[in-house]
Design a protein around this motif. Sequence first.
Motif, PDB file in Angstrom:
ATOM      1  N   GLN A  50      15.913  33.677 -51.128  1.00  0.00           N
ATOM      2  CA  GLN A  50      15.219  33.572 -52.412  1.00  0.00           C
ATOM      3  C   GLN A  50      15.288  32.151 -52.953  1.00  0.00           C
ATOM      4  OE1 GLN A  50      15.982  36.753 -55.158  1.00  0.00           O
ATOM      5  NE2 GLN A  50      16.408  38.234 -53.554  1.00  0.00           N
ATOM      6  N   ILE A  51      14.155  31.677 -53.435  1.00  0.00           N
ATOM      7  CA  ILE A  51      14.042  30.323 -53.975  1.00  0.00           C
ATOM      8  C   ILE A  51      13.682  30.432 -55.449  1.00  0.00           C
ATOM      9  CG2 ILE A  51      12.877  28.094 -53.776  1.00  0.00           C
ATOM     10  CD1 ILE A  51      12.161  28.855 -50.884  1.00  0.00           C
ATOM     11  N   ILE A  52      14.544  29.904 -56.313  1.00  0.00           N
ATOM     12  CA  ILE A  52      14.325  29.980 -57.763  1.00  0.00           C
ATOM     13  C   ILE A  52      13.395  28.845 -58.184  1.00  0.00           C
ATOM     14  CG2 ILE A  52      15.426  30.011 -60.033  1.00  0.00           C
ATOM     15  CD1 ILE A  52      18.053  30.778 -58.586  1.00  0.00           C
ATOM     16  N   LEU A  53      12.222  29.218 -58.708  1.00  0.00           N
ATOM     17  CA  LEU A  53      11.228  28.240 -59.139  1.00  0.00           C
ATOM     18  C   LEU A  53      10.996  28.254 -60.640  1.00  0.00           C
ATOM     19  CD1 LEU A  53       8.548  28.753 -56.323  1.00  0.00           C
ATOM     20  CD2 LEU A  53      10.334  27.029 -56.427  1.00  0.00           C
ATOM     21  N   GLY A  54      11.268  29.380 -61.278  1.00  0.00           N
ATOM     22  CA  GLY A  54      11.065  29.494 -62.719  1.00  0.00           C
ATOM     23  C   GLY A  54       9.834  30.304 -63.073  1.00  0.00           C
ATOM     24  N   SER A  55       9.863  30.868 -64.265  1.00  0.00           N
ATOM     25  CA  SER A  55       8.766  31.712 -64.738  1.00  0.00           C
ATOM     26  C   SER A  55       7.475  30.898 -64.863  1.00  0.00           C
ATOM     27  CB  SER A  55       9.136  32.320 -66.096  1.00  0.00           C
ATOM     28  OG  SER A  55       8.105  33.130 -66.571  1.00  0.00           O
ATOM     29  N   GLY A  56       6.362  31.477 -64.437  1.00  0.00           N
ATOM     30  CA  GLY A  56       5.063  30.800 -64.510  1.00  0.00           C
ATOM     31  C   GLY A  56       4.788  29.996 -63.259  1.00  0.00           C
ATOM     32  N   THR A  57       5.701  29.112 -62.887  1.00  0.00           N
ATOM     33  CA  THR A  57       5.523  28.278 -61.693  1.00  0.00           C
ATOM     34  C   THR A  57       5.475  29.121 -60.434  1.00  0.00           C
ATOM     35  OG1 THR A  57       6.720  26.479 -62.771  1.00  0.00           O
ATOM     36  CG2 THR A  57       6.490  26.339 -60.388  1.00  0.00           C
ATOM     37  N   VAL A  58       6.371  30.112 -60.344  1.00  0.00           N
ATOM     38  CA  VAL A  58       6.467  30.905 -59.121  1.00  0.00           C
ATOM     39  C   VAL A  58       5.164  31.645 -58.822  1.00  0.00           C
ATOM     40  CG1 VAL A  58       7.392  32.995 -60.229  1.00  0.00           C
ATOM     41  CG2 VAL A  58       7.966  32.499 -57.864  1.00  0.00           C
ATOM     42  N   ASN A  59       4.452  32.086 -59.846  1.00  0.00           N
ATOM     43  CA  ASN A  59       3.203  32.810 -59.634  1.00  0.00           C
ATOM     44  C   ASN A  59       2.169  31.927 -58.924  1.00  0.00           C
ATOM     45  OD1 ASN A  59       4.669  33.580 -62.129  1.00  0.00           O
ATOM     46  ND2 ASN A  59       3.258  35.295 -62.133  1.00  0.00           N
ATOM     47  N   GLU A  60       2.016  30.696 -59.421  1.00  0.00           N
ATOM     48  CA  GLU A  60       1.016  29.786 -58.870  1.00  0.00           C
ATOM     49  C   GLU A  60       1.397  29.308 -57.476  1.00  0.00           C
ATOM     50  OE1 GLU A  60      -1.834  29.372 -60.318  1.00  0.00           O
ATOM     51  OE2 GLU A  60      -1.169  30.608 -62.014  1.00  0.00           O
ATOM     52  N   VAL A  61       2.684  29.031 -57.282  1.00  0.00           N
ATOM     53  CA  VAL A  61       3.143  28.590 -55.965  1.00  0.00           C
ATOM     54  C   VAL A  61       2.947  29.710 -54.945  1.00  0.00           C
ATOM     55  CG1 VAL A  61       5.159  27.887 -54.612  1.00  0.00           C
ATOM     56  CG2 VAL A  61       4.779  26.915 -56.879  1.00  0.00           C
ATOM     57  N   TYR A  62       3.234  30.943 -55.365  1.00  0.00           N
ATOM     58  CA  TYR A  62       3.110  32.070 -54.435  1.00  0.00           C
ATOM     59  C   TYR A  62       1.673  32.244 -53.946  1.00  0.00           C
ATOM     60  CZ  TYR A  62       2.958  36.773 -52.545  1.00  0.00           C
ATOM     61  OH  TYR A  62       2.747  37.844 -51.721  1.00  0.00           O
ATOM     62  N   LYS A  63       0.713  32.043 -54.830  1.00  0.00           N
ATOM     63  CA  LYS A  63      -0.702  32.181 -54.428  1.00  0.00           C
ATOM     64  C   LYS A  63      -1.027  31.245 -53.267  1.00  0.00           C
ATOM     65  CE  LYS A  63      -2.344  33.456 -59.067  1.00  0.00           C
ATOM     66  NZ  LYS A  63      -3.125  33.005 -60.240  1.00  0.00           N
ATOM     67  N   GLU A  64      -0.594  29.986 -53.397  1.00  0.00           N
ATOM     68  CA  GLU A  64      -0.846  29.014 -52.333  1.00  0.00           C
ATOM     69  C   GLU A  64      -0.003  29.319 -51.097  1.00  0.00           C
ATOM     70  OE1 GLU A  64      -3.124  26.815 -52.348  1.00  0.00           O
ATOM     71  OE2 GLU A  64      -3.737  27.092 -54.437  1.00  0.00           O
ATOM     72  N   PHE A  65       1.228  29.772 -51.322  1.00  0.00           N
ATOM     73  CA  PHE A  65       2.130  30.094 -50.216  1.00  0.00           C
ATOM     74  C   PHE A  65       1.573  31.246 -49.380  1.00  0.00           C
ATOM     75  CE2 PHE A  65       5.845  31.886 -48.171  1.00  0.00           C
ATOM     76  CZ  PHE A  65       6.607  30.763 -47.828  1.00  0.00           C
ATOM     77  N   ALA A  66       1.081  32.281 -50.061  1.00  0.00           N
ATOM     78  CA  ALA A  66       0.510  33.434 -49.361  1.00  0.00           C
ATOM     79  C   ALA A  66      -0.712  33.019 -48.545  1.00  0.00           C
ATOM     80  CB  ALA A  66       0.138  34.522 -50.363  1.00  0.00           C
ATOM     81  N   ARG A  67      -1.517  32.107 -49.107  1.00  0.00           N
ATOM     82  CA  ARG A  67      -2.724  31.651 -48.399  1.00  0.00           C
ATOM     83  C   ARG A  67      -2.334  30.835 -47.160  1.00  0.00           C
ATOM     84  NH1 ARG A  67      -5.694  27.328 -48.091  1.00  0.00           N
ATOM     85  NH2 ARG A  67      -4.413  26.171 -49.575  1.00  0.00           N
ATOM     86  N   LEU A  68      -1.340  29.976 -47.296  1.00  0.00           N
ATOM     87  CA  LEU A  68      -0.922  29.125 -46.179  1.00  0.00           C
ATOM     88  C   LEU A  68      -0.278  29.927 -45.045  1.00  0.00           C
ATOM     89  CD1 LEU A  68       0.625  26.116 -48.145  1.00  0.00           C
ATOM     90  CD2 LEU A  68      -1.463  26.070 -46.778  1.00  0.00           C
ATOM     91  N   THR A  69       0.476  30.945 -45.387  1.00  0.00           N
ATOM     92  CA  THR A  69       1.150  31.751 -44.358  1.00  0.00           C
ATOM     93  C   THR A  69       0.237  32.798 -43.751  1.00  0.00           C
ATOM     94  OG1 THR A  69       1.988  33.249 -46.078  1.00  0.00           O
ATOM     95  CG2 THR A  69       3.445  31.462 -45.373  1.00  0.00           C
ATOM     96  N   GLY A  70      -0.843  33.144 -44.493  1.00  0.00           N
ATOM     97  CA  GLY A  70      -1.759  34.170 -44.008  1.00  0.00           C
ATOM     98  C   GLY A  70      -1.223  35.573 -44.144  1.00  0.00           C
ATOM     99  N   LEU A  71      -0.134  35.735 -44.928  1.00  0.00           N
ATOM    100  CA  LEU A  71       0.466  37.067 -45.092  1.00  0.00           C
ATOM    101  C   LEU A  71      -0.272  37.914 -46.119  1.00  0.00           C
ATOM    102  CD1 LEU A  71       4.249  36.051 -45.116  1.00  0.00           C
ATOM    103  CD2 LEU A  71       3.030  37.250 -43.290  1.00  0.00           C
TER     104      LEU A  71
END
Length: 476
Positions: free
Chosen positions: A62-83
């Motif tokens: 688990q990587i702690i990013l903070g409220s709000g930031t984690v949502n936006e990062v996850y969108k890009e992360f999911a797209r990059l991983t293709g999961l």
Amino acid sequence: MDYKKIAQDLLTAIGGKENVSAAAHCATRLRLVLDDEEKVNKDQLEEMDVVKGTFSTGGQFQIILGSGTVNEVYKEFARLTGLGEMSTKDVSKAGSKKLNPLQQFVKMLSDIFIPIIPAIVAGGLLMGINNLLTAEDFFIEGQSLISAYPNIADLAALINTFANAAFVFLPILIGFSATQRFGGNPYLGAALGMLMVHPDLLNGYGYAAAVANGEVPVWRIFNFEIEKVGYQGTVLPVLVASFILAKIETFLRRRVPSFLDNLVTPLFSLFITGVLTFILVGPLTRSAGNILTDGLVFLYDTTGVVGGALFGLIYAPIVITGMHHSFIAVETQLLADIAKTGGSFLFPIAAMSNVSQGAATLAVLLLTRDAKVKGTASAAGISALLGITEPAMFGVNLKLKYPFIGAIVGSAAGAGFVTLFKVKAIAMGAAGLPGIISIKPGTIPFYILGMAISFAVAFAVTIVLGKRDAKKQKAN
């Protein structure tokens, strides 16, 4: 922020998309299941300004990013991983495959009890309000609020009824959650819980007195006697019964023809489990639960300050392993059987640990000159004082090591103090400053003093160790 770049940098630091088998996010953290955690470059992660901390638990990195930031990062992360989009439940399920049997058992308890915590917390806090209204000498010397102001007596009675509901009908909540976790129909689990607290049965709280007086009611079926006793406020009986129900239902669904399934499977699943519960499962697990509760109370009463201090010392290390989730089931039983136990001694000790983690983190805020650490420590320290320790523990204290030592020393001091004065909780809640309302009224001053001791000791020890650590670094 450039969320796409952050996601790409995170992906590089954890070993690339080939190393990620599942990914989701919660309010503050990116939750990942990695094929090989050895490939993670933690130094690279810690150098990123957006990363507040990292830790591994329950088969997840688990990587702690903070409220709000984690949502936006996850969108890009999911797209990059293709999961694609995944839920925390999906990730939790994937992560559980990497756990050993003991870890899987603890996770199972966590999965069952965490969903019902809001109901128990609500009931427990209402119980705390009722106790404040009815406690003598708390607000007025020689009187309670309802004796001083009789017009609020019915309000206290109303609150007491609301407070008891979750504990009186606890088997229904556990039956629903446990049966769902074991793979069965949760509504059949709820029906099983209702059966175990049916008003036609002897109330479980009166069972001991009925046994002593030889007045336990029974069903007489073919010269065989089955005790008509309810299981109000119990945990273990409904857990085991729910497991049996789920397995019987699964067994029947695989074998009963589809056109009969909706009629036959629920009927036989509930009937067979109900009979087994009252004949065998209930009596055995009730006794086992009583032995467990009595054993915990005996240990608490016998070991006293030494035992409390030792538990306070190791509580945070237990949290690191995730084993603290198993305490939820124990604490639920202690609170459900409050007439015998007097409440939960686990909650005050957990609160001392949380406050100590916050104090150590705030001490780091005073000591450090690193702007990133200061930013993390300020928010994480306050969060820990309010009962949320993950950012403080994993983002600051464990990373620097010396604050963690200060925190567990402070926790031991505070835990020993609250144990000395028999401080117990009558409700679940936020284990920290807001936890005051969850404490038995007569011991609230000692709870506050315990938190003060935990804070002061943890803060002071962290300052001393931090300065010594700084001198060593200069010498090197």
